[in-house]
Write a protein that holds these residues in place. Sequence first.
Motif, short mmCIF file in Angstrom:
data_model
loop_
_atom_site.label_atom_id
_atom_site.label_comp_id
_atom_site.label_asym_id
_atom_site.label_seq_id
_atom_site.Cartn_x
_atom_site.Cartn_y
_atom_site.Cartn_z
N LEU A 224 61.19 -92.95 70.94
CA LEU A 224 60.29 -92.38 69.95
C LEU A 224 60.20 -93.25 68.70
N VAL A 225 61.33 -93.75 68.24
CA VAL A 225 61.36 -94.50 66.98
C VAL A 225 60.73 -95.88 67.13
N GLU A 226 61.06 -96.58 68.20
CA GLU A 226 60.66 -97.98 68.29
C GLU A 226 59.16 -98.21 68.23
N PRO A 227 58.32 -97.45 68.95
CA PRO A 227 56.87 -97.69 68.83
C PRO A 227 56.31 -97.33 67.47
N ILE A 228 56.94 -96.38 66.77
CA ILE A 228 56.49 -96.04 65.42
C ILE A 228 56.79 -97.19 64.46
N LEU B 280 70.22 -81.98 67.40
CA LEU B 280 70.88 -83.08 68.11
C LEU B 280 69.97 -84.31 68.11
N MET B 281 68.68 -84.08 68.41
CA MET B 281 67.72 -85.19 68.41
C MET B 281 67.58 -85.80 67.02
N TYR B 282 67.58 -84.96 65.98
CA TYR B 282 67.48 -85.51 64.63
C TYR B 282 68.66 -86.44 64.33
N GLY B 283 69.86 -86.04 64.77
CA GLY B 283 71.02 -86.90 64.57
C GLY B 283 70.85 -88.25 65.23
N GLU B 284 70.30 -88.25 66.44
CA GLU B 284 70.09 -89.52 67.14
C GLU B 284 68.99 -90.35 66.48
N VAL B 285 67.92 -89.68 66.04
CA VAL B 285 66.84 -90.38 65.34
C VAL B 285 67.37 -91.00 64.05
N ALA B 286 68.17 -90.24 63.30
CA ALA B 286 68.71 -90.74 62.03
C ALA B 286 69.56 -91.98 62.26
N ALA B 287 70.31 -92.01 63.35
CA ALA B 287 71.14 -93.18 63.64
C ALA B 287 70.29 -94.41 63.94
N VAL B 288 69.21 -94.22 64.69
CA VAL B 288 68.32 -95.33 65.01
C VAL B 288 67.64 -95.84 63.73
N GLU C 103 68.75 -95.60 60.63
CA GLU C 103 69.73 -96.29 59.78
C GLU C 103 69.96 -97.72 60.27
N LYS C 104 70.07 -97.88 61.57
CA LYS C 104 70.28 -99.20 62.15
C LYS C 104 69.09 -100.12 61.87
N VAL D 69 65.83 -98.14 57.75
CA VAL D 69 64.88 -97.16 57.22
C VAL D 69 65.66 -96.02 56.57
N ARG D 70 65.41 -95.78 55.29
CA ARG D 70 66.12 -94.74 54.55
C ARG D 70 65.36 -93.42 54.64
N VAL D 71 66.06 -92.34 54.96
CA VAL D 71 65.45 -91.01 55.02
C VAL D 71 65.56 -90.36 53.65
#
Length: 333
Positions: A239-243, A272-280, A282-283, A286-288
Amino acid sequence: MKKLLNAPSDIVVESLRGLGLAHPELRVDLNHRIVYRSDAPVPGKVALISGGGSGHEPLHGGFVGPGMLDAAVAGEVFTSPVPDQIVEATKNVDSGAGVVHIVKNYTGDVMNFEMAAEIAAAETGVEVVAVVTDDDVAVQDSLYTAGRRGVGVTVLAEKIAGAAADAGRDLNGVADIVRKVNENGRSMGVALTSCTVPAAGKPTFDLPGTDMEIGIGIHGEPGRRRVPLAPAKEIAEMLVEPILADLDFTGGDGVIAFVNGLGASPLLELYLMYGEVAAVLEKAGVRVARSLVGPYITSLDMAGCSLTLLKVDDELVRLWDAPVRTPGLRWGV
């Protein structure tokens, strides 16, 4: 098909009736299928209208109230409202300051809102500015659109523009805020199951239990590809990479990260998904700045989620934080 309903043909009107009973601060016109904030039209304020097919609740009727929409127009399930409905809403919320239409980029919605704006202007002289949302990076054209689909950024635009309108911005100023949000927002979704339209009584499409659809549309339109079901950590990357490939979200004041449920995935999974998205994120550097997690633009009973990122500045964060009081979104009051 197992659903909480009486007759499929009555589900929209009966749902709106229940919404009005549950939230007496709203005014619901069942004849035209319009939800109004009870104090509309608000003197001197630019009015904000959105709408579309039903089945995406709380979008749009659940976002009517102070700090967000002045009215929402409901079509049949996955079907655009007709121009007469939109004209009725437009005339009834205009206080003389003009009306902004927020329109998701689906062919029927764009056409019917455009016709309604022309009719309202001709009949009453109300000034209407329409802004189309088209934030989905999954596909360029789909079964329902020419160009990108309007999805999750619509929720963020309704909230931020609603705050701008309540703060007293003029017609062009409110429309410009919607454009700014749309231009700086991108979305991508994944479906784990199909959805079932009540009138059809069977799943909209076939998705084997071992597969998932990457880039799905909110009406069940095909996405980029069908792949084997993967762990949440890998789905987050998909989800994150194409965005991030479509727009640079690094630097500046950060992003609003919106993990949205499509209807059948519980909050246990969405957080749970938000936690995984936040990790991606951060790597990726991108600051939330702000987050939103929950089922806000759904697709009936579809399992899965979408991710929307909105690049923000001080202005957008301030408008996001402003008070809002609607059935679907409420804080600061």
